[in-house]
Design an enzyme around this catalytic site. Structure first.
Site, PDB file in Angstrom:
ATOM      1  N   HIS A  33      29.210  52.816  29.325  1.00 14.40           N
ATOM      2  CA  HIS A  33      28.963  52.704  30.864  1.00 14.40           C
ATOM      3  C   HIS A  33      29.157  51.658  31.274  1.00 14.40           C
ATOM      4  O   HIS A  33      29.923  51.611  32.491  1.00 14.40           O
ATOM      5  CB  HIS A  33      27.457  53.298  30.974  1.00 14.40           C
ATOM      6  N   ARG A  73      34.204  61.780  37.074  1.00 13.42           N
ATOM      7  CA  ARG A  73      33.272  62.005  36.185  1.00 13.42           C
ATOM      8  C   ARG A  73      32.003  62.660  36.751  1.00 13.42           C
ATOM      9  O   ARG A  73      31.381  61.946  37.237  1.00 13.42           O
ATOM     10  CB  ARG A  73      32.948  60.834  35.314  1.00 13.42           C
ATOM     11  N   ARG A  90      36.200  66.738  36.978  1.00 12.83           N
ATOM     12  CA  ARG A  90      35.924  67.397  35.448  1.00 12.83           C
ATOM     13  C   ARG A  90      34.705  67.759  35.349  1.00 12.83           C
ATOM     14  O   ARG A  90      33.857  67.096  35.687  1.00 12.83           O
ATOM     15  CB  ARG A  90      36.252  66.095  34.442  1.00 12.83           C
ATOM     16  N   GLU A  94      41.311  65.427  24.108  1.00 15.92           N
ATOM     17  CA  GLU A  94      40.859  63.926  23.285  1.00 15.92           C
ATOM     18  C   GLU A  94      40.226  64.490  22.039  1.00 15.92           C
ATOM     19  O   GLU A  94      39.615  63.688  21.403  1.00 15.92           O
ATOM     20  CB  GLU A  94      39.683  63.777  24.301  1.00 15.92           C
ATOM     21  N   ASN A  99      40.164  57.701  25.466  1.00 13.62           N
ATOM     22  CA  ASN A  99      38.908  56.968  24.804  1.00 13.62           C
ATOM     23  C   ASN A  99      38.361  57.727  23.834  1.00 13.62           C
ATOM     24  O   ASN A  99      38.189  57.236  22.759  1.00 13.62           O
ATOM     25  CB  ASN A  99      37.893  56.865  25.932  1.00 13.62           C
ATOM     26  N   ASP A 100      38.351  59.162  23.916  1.00 11.18           N
ATOM     27  CA  ASP A 100      37.582  59.849  22.742  1.00 11.18           C
ATOM     28  C   ASP A 100      38.877  60.102  21.684  1.00 11.18           C
ATOM     29  O   ASP A 100      38.610  60.233  20.532  1.00 11.18           O
ATOM     30  CB  ASP A 100      37.207  61.166  23.434  1.00 11.18           C
ATOM     31  N   ARG A 154      33.247  54.808  19.712  1.00 11.20           N
ATOM     32  CA  ARG A 154      33.665  54.062  20.379  1.00 11.20           C
ATOM     33  C   ARG A 154      32.840  52.902  21.277  1.00 11.20           C
ATOM     34  O   ARG A 154      33.035  52.072  22.053  1.00 11.20           O
ATOM     35  CB  ARG A 154      34.350  54.962  21.684  1.00 11.20           C
ATOM     36  N   CYS A 165      44.133  59.847  31.408  1.00  9.97           N
ATOM     37  CA  CYS A 165      43.064  59.275  32.096  1.00  9.97           C
ATOM     38  C   CYS A 165      42.059  58.370  31.307  1.00  9.97           C
ATOM     39  O   CYS A 165      41.085  57.931  31.669  1.00  9.97           O
ATOM     40  CB  CYS A 165      42.372  60.280  32.950  1.00  9.97           C
TER      41      CYS A 165
HETATM   42  C1  PEP Z   1      38.295  59.800  27.704  1.00 11.56           C
HETATM   43  O1  PEP Z   1      37.644  60.235  26.706  1.00 11.56           O
HETATM   44  O2  PEP Z   1      39.512  58.911  27.480  1.00 11.56           O
HETATM   45  C2  PEP Z   1      38.004  59.889  28.914  1.00 11.56           C
HETATM   46  C3  PEP Z   1      38.764  59.686  30.082  1.00 11.56           C
HETATM   47  O3  PEP Z   1      36.662  60.599  29.169  1.00 11.56           O
HETATM   48  P1  PEP Z   1      35.395  59.574  29.013  1.00 11.56           P
HETATM   49  O4  PEP Z   1      35.727  58.217  28.946  1.00 11.56           O
HETATM   50  O5  PEP Z   1      34.305  60.148  30.027  1.00 11.56           O
HETATM   51  O6  PEP Z   1      34.753  60.317  27.768  1.00 11.56           O
HETATM   52 MG    MG Z   2      36.236  61.505  26.940  1.00  7.66          MG
END
Ligand code: PEP
Ligand code: MG
Length: 590
Positions: A192, A299, A335, A439, A462-463, A473, A510
């Site tokens: 966050h 988000r 999303r 992801e 990210n995921d 992560r 993204c």
């Molecule tokens: C991701 O997982 O890359 C993503 C954009 O979503 P979040 O960071 O909200 O999991």
């Molecule tokens: Mg994600």
């Protein structure tokens, strides 16, 4: 000097403001005799308000989600009403002359040391419940101390937040405070705090364990978001060197923001789409200010995380319409709720800790299990789409963490059902493109058999990176593995981009890597043309694009794909970036 994980680039020098003081450092003054009654009354009033909160939550969650999920609020109510709990607080106020907040603090410490010795998971969970209740009570009694306010630490000018973790509710509580840097003990690139810092273009460093023991509010602190160093009370020479860098960082940001009205094109004239990741209206406005051509990821979970209970359909509709109104060209990819993992919402049954939260009951999996509230979100989005059309914009609907083809079929079915309902109720709505976030490695591997079922794809790197590398992560201990430039990640991404291009399926990325100069070049080389990132990064990525040809990017990618370690890829990319756009080095993160 201490080293953490750089999570948002840039350099900031400023006055530390430690957030743990909200709780760890209560007022130590002793009450006068004549103040005791008022303090007891204040406590009782706060308790009544907290009880009313909990009762309202229990009934709303009970009717909208289920009695099982609502039960936790009953538990909290009984803790609040517990005679031992209340007697202790009253006695400490009346006999020991503690303020109500100090009494709450003592109570929490007492329970913490009591439960610390137990291995019983159930009892540990109860400690969390007590903590929840105490925090709720505290929030009814106290205003969050404000740096500029009358509180115990009247600070002037902008501050650097130092906290264990910087949660959305704390961000809201801090409101309009001028934050110029963030340092957290936990968290990583994608937590966050990191996402918030990047969306505001604030330099930030995460994962410095124990820093709150070494910094006090009022200390001078330097945050270097390029390499993750934090310096506490630096000497005059160091301070002035960093102040210079800080000024350069601001100048560079201003200079780059001047390109907001230009299109994003490479040297050989290839047009790119630079979209924004947003969490709320403020980010949507920042997206316009930074020259984004739309919103590639809204988000929606922040709507839920900052809301005391489930936002109903009308509330959601209003929130989505506000975003659409503020967004560049009124184009928004929304999303659906993506909680679980690091983001928990107690009213959706998330109070029980899972052994593997990131691999557990999160995201679309959770939404499937709550069809009633999931449908409310789908209906609100479909109705918002009609509003977007009326402004000449458009909405896309995106589902997080899609793992199998069955899940896509299931969401499509649910969308159709929501459309039928709205049609029967004669409520205006629009049909919208349906896309998946890619992801989960399983989806990447079987991309060929999923593409026909969706209208677009957005890579959630990210995921995807954390799952591919089996490295959490948010865990600083394994952040050396959770790296977007790791060779296996580059291979998988290359395959996915290739699959989408061959079938002409619209594709965006993204994840945070879209806004990192080194990754950006490699993604460009793979053939990616649509990038969604924190608004603050759009000007610099536009600038970077204007310094490179797609052929150059392809050559760099081909070379990088031959490198066998993450360290080599990083080193190679740093060298390349210095050649392509030396001016951007202040915005590069390790
Ligand atoms: C991701 O997982 O890359 C993503 C954009 O979503 P979040 O960071 O909200 O999991
Ligand atoms: Mg994600």
């Amino acid at each position: 000097m201490r080293k953490g994980i750089p999570v948002s680039p840039g350099v900031a020098v400023g006055t530390a403001y430690c957030i743990h003081e909200i709780f760890v450092d209560p007022d130590t003054k002793r009450l006068e005799d004549r103040e005791v009654t008022a303090e007891l009354e204040q406590y009782e009033a706060a308790r009544d308000r907290a009880a009313a909160d909990l009762a309202a939550l229990r009934s709303k969650v009970g009717s909208q989600v289920g009695t099982k999920e609502a039960a936790i609020f009953g538990v909290h109510e009984s803790i609040l009403r517990d005679a031992a709990f209340t007697d202790k607080i009253r006695t400490w106020i009346a006999k020991d002359r503690l303020t109500a907040q100090a009494a709450l603090h003592r109570l929490l410490n007492e329970y913490t040391s009591l439960f610390a010795r137990t291995k019983d998971e159930y009892l540990r969970d109860r400690l969390n419940d007590v903590r929840d209740v105490v925090i709720r009570l505290n929030s009814h009694m106290a205003e969050v101390p404000r740096p500029h306010g009358k509180g115990s630490h009247p600070l002037r000018g902008p501050v650097i937040i130092v906290a264990d973790e910087f949660l959305p509710s704390q961000v809201v509580a801090l409101g309009d405070i001028d934050v110029k840097g963030i340092v957290t003990q936990t968290g990583s690139q994608t937590s966050h705090a990191a996402i918030i810092a990047r969306s505001r273009g604030i330099p930030a460093v995460s994962g410095i364990q124990g820093i709150l023991r070494h910094v006090n509010t009022g200390d001078t602190i330097v945050v270097d978001g390029r390499d993750g160093h934090v310096t506490i009370n630096p000497d005059a020479e160091t301070r002035s060197a960093f102040r210079k860098l800080e000024r350069e960082f601001f100048l560079l940001k201003d200079e780059l923001a001047a390109n907001r009205d230009q299109a994003a094109v490479t040297v050989d004239g290839v047009k790119l789409e630079l979209l924004a990741n947003i969490n709320g209206v403020a980010d949507a406005k920042a997206a316009v200010a930074m020259g984004a051509s739309g919103v590639g990821l809204f988000r929606t979970e922040y709507l839920y995380l900052t809301h005391p209970d489930i936002p109903d359909e009308e509330e959601q509709l209003t929130a989505y319409c506000d975003i659409i109104k503020a967004a560049p060209k009124h184009q928004v990819t929304i999303r659906t709720l993506d909680i679980g993992g690091d983001k928990t919402v107690p009213y959706l049954g998330h109070h029980h800790k899972e052994a593997n939260p990131f691999m557990g009951w999160r995201s679309i999996r959770l939404s499937f299990e709550h069809p009633e509230f999931f449908t409310v979100q789908l209906r609100a989005i479909l109705r918002a789409a009609d509003y977007a059309n009326s402004l000449g914009g458009s909405i896309r609907l995106m589902f997080p963490m899609i793992t199998t083809l069955e899940e896509i079929h299931r969401v499509r079915q649910m969308v159709r059902r929501a459309e039928r309902q709205l049609h029967e109720e004669k409520k205006a709505f629009s049909e919208i493109p349906i896309g998946m976030m890619l992801e989960v490695p399983a989806a990447a591997v079987s991309i060929d058999s999923l593409l026909h079922a969706v209208d677009f794809v957005s890579i959630g790197s990210n995921d995807l990176v954390q799952y591919l590398m089996a490295a959490d992560r948010d865990n600083p201990k394994v952040s050396h593995l959770c790296q977007p430039l790791a060779p296996p990640v580059l291979r998988v991404l290359t395959q996915v981009v290739h699959a989408c291009r061959t079938t002409e399926k619209p594709l965006t990325l993204c994840g945070e890597m879209a806004g990192q100069p080194r990754s950006f070049v490699l993604l460009l080389g793979m053939g990616l043309r649509s990038f969604s990132m924190s608004p603050a990064f759009i000007p610099s990525m536009k600038d970077l694009a204007s310094h490179i040809t797609t052929q150059q990017a392809r050559d760099i990618l081909n070379h990088a794909l031959g490198l066998k370690t993450t360290a080599r890829v990083k080193l190679y990319m740093r060298q390349q970036l210095r050649k392509i756009a030396p001016n951007l080095s202040l915005l590069d993160t390790e």
